[in-house]
Every structure is written in C-alpha cells, then in structure tokens.
Design a protein around this motif. Structure first.
Motif, PDB file in Angstrom:
ATOM      1  N   UNK A 136     -22.132  18.065   8.098  1.00  0.00           N
ATOM      2  CA  UNK A 136     -21.903  16.754   8.536  1.00  0.00           C
ATOM      3  C   UNK A 136     -20.721  16.252   7.139  1.00  0.00           C
ATOM      4  N   UNK A 137     -19.811  15.583   7.621  1.00  0.00           N
ATOM      5  CA  UNK A 137     -18.749  14.961   6.454  1.00  0.00           C
ATOM      6  C   UNK A 137     -19.406  13.973   5.952  1.00  0.00           C
ATOM      7  N   UNK A 138     -19.241  13.808   4.658  1.00  0.00           N
ATOM      8  CA  UNK A 138     -19.900  12.935   3.708  1.00  0.00           C
ATOM      9  C   UNK A 138     -19.300  11.600   3.945  1.00  0.00           C
ATOM     10  N   UNK A 139     -17.931  11.510   4.635  1.00  0.00           N
ATOM     11  CA  UNK A 139     -17.048  10.554   4.751  1.00  0.00           C
ATOM     12  C   UNK A 139     -17.618   9.923   6.256  1.00  0.00           C
ATOM     13  N   UNK A 140     -18.532  10.012   6.833  1.00  0.00           N
ATOM     14  CA  UNK A 140     -18.627   9.615   8.288  1.00  0.00           C
ATOM     15  C   UNK A 140     -18.577   7.813   8.194  1.00  0.00           C
ATOM     16  N   UNK A 141     -18.238   7.397   9.433  1.00  0.00           N
ATOM     17  CA  UNK A 141     -17.930   5.901   9.202  1.00  0.00           C
ATOM     18  C   UNK A 141     -19.129   5.330   9.116  1.00  0.00           C
ATOM     19  N   UNK A 142     -20.264   5.951   9.928  1.00  0.00           N
ATOM     20  CA  UNK A 142     -21.702   5.339   9.766  1.00  0.00           C
ATOM     21  C   UNK A 142     -22.114   4.913   8.374  1.00  0.00           C
ATOM     22  N   UNK A 143     -21.917   6.139   7.547  1.00  0.00           N
ATOM     23  CA  UNK A 143     -22.148   6.196   6.028  1.00  0.00           C
ATOM     24  C   UNK A 143     -21.429   5.124   5.302  1.00  0.00           C
ATOM     25  N   UNK A 144     -20.033   5.313   5.582  1.00  0.00           N
ATOM     26  CA  UNK A 144     -19.407   4.156   4.896  1.00  0.00           C
ATOM     27  C   UNK A 144     -19.641   2.579   5.172  1.00  0.00           C
ATOM     28  N   UNK A 145     -19.893   2.519   6.446  1.00  0.00           N
ATOM     29  CA  UNK A 145     -20.327   0.969   6.864  1.00  0.00           C
ATOM     30  C   UNK A 145     -21.692   0.696   6.045  1.00  0.00           C
ATOM     31  N   UNK A 146     -22.684   1.569   5.963  1.00  0.00           N
ATOM     32  CA  UNK A 146     -24.055   1.230   5.415  1.00  0.00           C
ATOM     33  C   UNK A 146     -23.639   1.000   3.696  1.00  0.00           C
ATOM     34  N   UNK A 147     -22.957   1.960   3.089  1.00  0.00           N
ATOM     35  CA  UNK A 147     -22.372   1.764   1.964  1.00  0.00           C
ATOM     36  C   UNK A 147     -21.927   0.181   1.579  1.00  0.00           C
ATOM     37  N   UNK A 148     -20.772   0.009   2.412  1.00  0.00           N
ATOM     38  CA  UNK A 148     -20.136  -1.547   2.145  1.00  0.00           C
ATOM     39  C   UNK A 148     -20.947  -2.637   2.483  1.00  0.00           C
ATOM     40  N   UNK A 149     -21.953  -2.261   3.416  1.00  0.00           N
ATOM     41  CA  UNK A 149     -22.846  -3.552   3.663  1.00  0.00           C
ATOM     42  C   UNK A 149     -23.683  -3.579   2.423  1.00  0.00           C
ATOM     43  N   UNK A 150     -24.225  -2.521   1.878  1.00  0.00           N
ATOM     44  CA  UNK A 150     -24.967  -2.520   0.554  1.00  0.00           C
ATOM     45  C   UNK A 150     -24.305  -3.472  -0.341  1.00  0.00           C
ATOM     46  N   UNK A 151     -22.936  -3.182  -0.799  1.00  0.00           N
ATOM     47  CA  UNK A 151     -22.129  -3.734  -1.492  1.00  0.00           C
ATOM     48  C   UNK A 151     -22.095  -5.066  -1.317  1.00  0.00           C
ATOM     49  N   UNK A 152     -21.748  -5.222  -0.152  1.00  0.00           N
ATOM     50  CA  UNK A 152     -21.625  -6.910   0.316  1.00  0.00           C
ATOM     51  C   UNK A 152     -23.004  -7.634  -0.201  1.00  0.00           C
ATOM     52  N   UNK A 153     -24.176  -7.028   0.370  1.00  0.00           N
ATOM     53  CA  UNK A 153     -25.572  -7.693   0.334  1.00  0.00           C
ATOM     54  C   UNK A 153     -25.680  -7.988  -1.440  1.00  0.00           C
ATOM     55  N   UNK A 154     -25.371  -6.728  -2.435  1.00  0.00           N
ATOM     56  CA  UNK A 154     -25.243  -6.839  -3.679  1.00  0.00           C
ATOM     57  C   UNK A 154     -24.661  -7.950  -4.193  1.00  0.00           C
ATOM     58  N   UNK A 155     -23.418  -8.288  -3.731  1.00  0.00           N
ATOM     59  CA  UNK A 155     -22.727  -9.402  -4.268  1.00  0.00           C
ATOM     60  C   UNK A 155     -23.182 -10.493  -3.850  1.00  0.00           C
ATOM     61  N   UNK A 156     -23.546 -10.680  -2.557  1.00  0.00           N
ATOM     62  CA  UNK A 156     -24.326 -12.027  -1.976  1.00  0.00           C
ATOM     63  C   UNK A 156     -25.533 -12.282  -3.111  1.00  0.00           C
TER      64      UNK A 156
END
Length: 446
Positions: free
Chosen positions: A253-273
């Motif tokens: 599995x590619x580590x750059x799957x869009x599903x994983x990227x979305x979760x990573x960005x959502x985590x960054x957004x939640x941390x910033x919030x």
C-alpha cells in the motif's frame, strides 16, 4: 438478417461519425468535464476565500455611525450648589440641570487588533483547510478515474460478448442452411432443424439483450464524461492481459494514500484548533479611535432654520483597548476536552484505515493473481471448445455425429466464450484495485 443489417449500419455510422475514444481519452475528458469533480473543485475556491477572510482579520475595521434621539422625558442631573451659593451670596443647596430634548450624533469608529494570538492560529488552520480541500479534490479525481475505467472495461466486455455472439449466430445460420438441405434430402429429421432454430433464436435474443445493455453502458459513460446523450461514442475493442501494464510492480500500500493524507491533515487542523482555544486565555490588545460630531436642540424645527443651538460639537479620541479573559464558565476547558477526544478518534481512524487498506491490498493481490490464472485457463478452454465444435461440425456434415452432440458442443463453446470474457473483465478490475492501492493509477493515462 434484419438484426445483422442493423448492427452493420450501426457499426458503419459509428466508424463514420464517432471517434474511437481510448481509456486514456475518456479519463482525461472525465477529469476535465465531470460535474462531480468540478463541484469538489469549487470547494478549493471556497478554501481560498476562507484563507483571505482569516488574513483580513488583521486589518482595521472602520465604520460610520449616526443616530437621532428624542428625549421625550428629559433626564435630570443634580450637582452640589455650594459653589454657586458663595458666588450668588445666597443659600443654594443643590442645582438641577436638564438636557435638551433632541440629540443628533454621527461620526466614525475604528478598531485594529495589535495582538490576538487566535487570529494567527486561525490563519494556520485556513492553510491546512486549503491543503485538505486539495487532497479531497485529488481523491475525487482518483475515484472518478476508477469509475470511468470500470465502466469502460464493462462496456468493452459487453461489446466483445456481442461480437462473439454474432459470430456464433453466423455459424449457426450456416449450420441451419446445411441442416435444411440434409432434411430435404432425407438425411436428417425435421426435429434436428427445430433444434438448430431454437438455439439460433436463443442466441439472437441474447445478442439483442446485450445490445440494449451496451447502449445503457455507453449512456452511463456519456453521463460520467458530461457528454451530450446523443453524442456518438465508440470504444476500443477489449484487450486481454498480454501487453498490459506488465512493467508495473505491486509493492504494498502506498503511504501517500489520500485516505491517510486526509486523516493526517484533519489531525493537524484539530491540533491547531486546540491551540486556538488555549490562546483564548491570553489577553488581546487593540488600537481604537473615534471621530464624531454631536448636536443638541430643544425644538425639532431648529434643525431646519438658523438658530443658536445649531452648533456641532466635535469629539476626537484614540486609545488602546486591553481585554483580559478571567472566567468563561469553563467553555474553553470543555472545548479543549472535545478537541482531545477528537484527536484520539483520529488516531483510531488512522489505525483502522491502515489495517483496512492493508487487508484490501492482500485480498486484491490474491484476486489479481487468481484472475490472472483464470484468464489463462479460460483462454485455453475457449480455444479448445472452438476446436471441438469445429471437429463436431465437420463430423455432422459427414453424418458421423448427431445434431444433439453438435449443439451440446456449441453450447459448451458459448459458455467458454462467456467465461473467458468475464474472466478478462474481473482481471482488469482487480488490476485497477491494485493500481489504486499502490498509488499507480496514473499508469492508465500514460
């Protein structure tokens, strides 16, 4: 003959007016024209506007204001009268003053933040939201590519089935002519002619059904590509595995799957919030200013005539405004708790997604390998069934075998053809799944 003529006319008109679209051309057209992808692209524009909106919070806010007040019952102010008592030489214990009945006021107010940490964090959140919208757009484009490829392969499979069925119809029509001649000469029975006619009728019904299904599949492709319903469309013939993407390697599995990227960005957004909520405990400092004029009079008509009360009083001021949060009923504390829970949920979602993708990859790889072997097996069976039918047909002409045995071989050949075409379609779909999971779906457009 009427159906054969109709198919010939359709094929001739398609070759004349319809440009054959390859899978690559269909994917490129769909990515450019598909309404769903264009809708997601609008979300990216919305994210850009949100970024600008957050940055503009650093600019000053300037507003004009104006008001008119009619003091129906005028207020009274009371002051100490000792000062005026000494001046007048008489006892005045207190003095009463009443304002005028009408007041008009207007001017400008300005405020600009000098320090507000929540604004800067909000700008970072807007940047992450823009990145998330771009990843969502890439995922929508990937999903559309999968959808177009699956529809394309399905339509190719149906078209190949029509071609093979038409070939079998022509073969049976030739056999029907031979059987009629043999019956006229008393070599075979009339029931043999009926058997051929029954199989021939069944094949024609199957062909007509396949033609209807094929047209429906073309309509779905037109809709997906946002083409006009009446637009002529022709697809390439179905190709087997030979020569297809043999250079592609599947290494997990590619580590750059869009599903994983979305979760990573959502985590960054939640941390910033969460940081933004904590920044709410810090004081804020703003620059404020005021420029206004006021007019007072005891008669409304004085506004429309010259009068000594028609005088405007100017007020100009500027300053610093400091806001220090002290107690907010635990609103921020509860909001931080919710953010922490959200981060825990995202961690679980990432773990579950990784395991789910890994399971899909292992199952997809197993399906791909199995379908690859099935294609090879069904191809051999198909060729063998054709050879058996050809031998049986020659034996029937020579009177060596019966019509029942010949039709049984014809049915076996038809089943082998269908099994082979379906095996090719399953192989292509399993190949699509692996290309998607390994991040190599762009191979379809190279």
């Amino acid at each position: 003959m009427r159906h054969l003529l109709l198919i010939g006319v359709i094929a001739l008109s398609s070759a004349t007016y319809a440009q054959t679209m390859t899978l690559k051309q269909c994917i490129e057209t769909g990515l450019e024209r598909n309404l769903g992808v264009r809708t997601v692209a609008e979300d990216v524009k919305t994210a850009d506007v949100t970024r600008s909106e957050n940055r503009s919070k650093l600019l000053p806010v300037i507003q004009a204001f104006g008001n008119f007040v009619d003091n129906v019952h005028r207020g009274t102010s009371v002051t100490d009268g000792s000062g005026i008592s000494k001046l007048l030489g008489m006892d005045v214990p207190y003095m009463k003053n009443q304002g005028l009945q009408y007041t008009v006021q207007g001017g400008f107010q300005a405020q600009m933040p000098l320090y507000d940490h929540t604004i800067y964090i909000g700008m970072k959140i807007a940047d992450r939201m823009k990145e998330l919208s771009l990843v969502s757009l890439d995922k929508a484009r990937e999903d559309l590519t999968m959808q177009i490829a699956q529809l394309y392969y399905l339509a190719q499979t149906t078209r190949e089935q029509i071609v093979l069925t038409e070939k079998n119809i022509r073969s049976l029509e030739s056999l029907d002519s031979i059987t009629h001649a043999l019956r006229d000469n008393g070599v075979v029975l009339a029931v043999d002619v009926k058997r051929v006619n029954i199989n021939l009728a069944n094949l024609r019904v199957a062909r007509d059904n396949a033609l209807a299904v094929y047209e429906q599949q073309l309509n779905l492709i037109r809709f997906t590509l946002d083409l006009a319903p009446e637009a002529p469309l022709e697809l390439e013939p179905l190709k087997t595995r030979e020569g297809r993407l043999e250079h592609v390697h599947y290494n997990g599995v590619s580590p750059m799957r869009y599903e994983l990227q979305q979760i990573a960005l959502q985590r960054q957004i939640t941390e910033q919030q969460r940081k933004q909520i904590k920044a709410g405990y810090l004081p804020t400092l703003s620059l404020v200013g005021n420029l206004s004029w006021a007019n007072f009079t005891d008669r409304f008509h004085h506004y429309f005539h010259d009068h000594e009360s028609n005088h405007w009083y100017n007020t100009t001021s500027w300053g610093l405004q400091l806001n220090v949060p002290i107690f907010d009923r635990f609103i921020k504390r509860n909001a931080i708790r919710k953010a922490n829970i959200g981060l825990d949920k995202l961690a679980l979602a990432r773990e579950m997604t990784e395991k789910q993708l890994q399971t899909q990859y292992l199952n997809g790889l197993n399906d791909w390998q199995n379908n690859r072997r099935t294609v090879e097996t069904q191809m051999e069976n198909y060729k063998l069934a054709e050879e058996v039918y050809s031998v049986a047909a020659n034996q029937y002409r020579e009177g060596v075998t019966s019509m029942s045995a010949l039709l049984q071989d014809e049915m076996s050949m038809t089943q082998s053809q269908t099994a082979f075409v379906n095996a090719v379609y399953k192989y292509l779909v399993s190949e699509l799944t692996l290309l998607k999971l390994t991040g190599q779906l762009d191979e379809l457009t190279k």
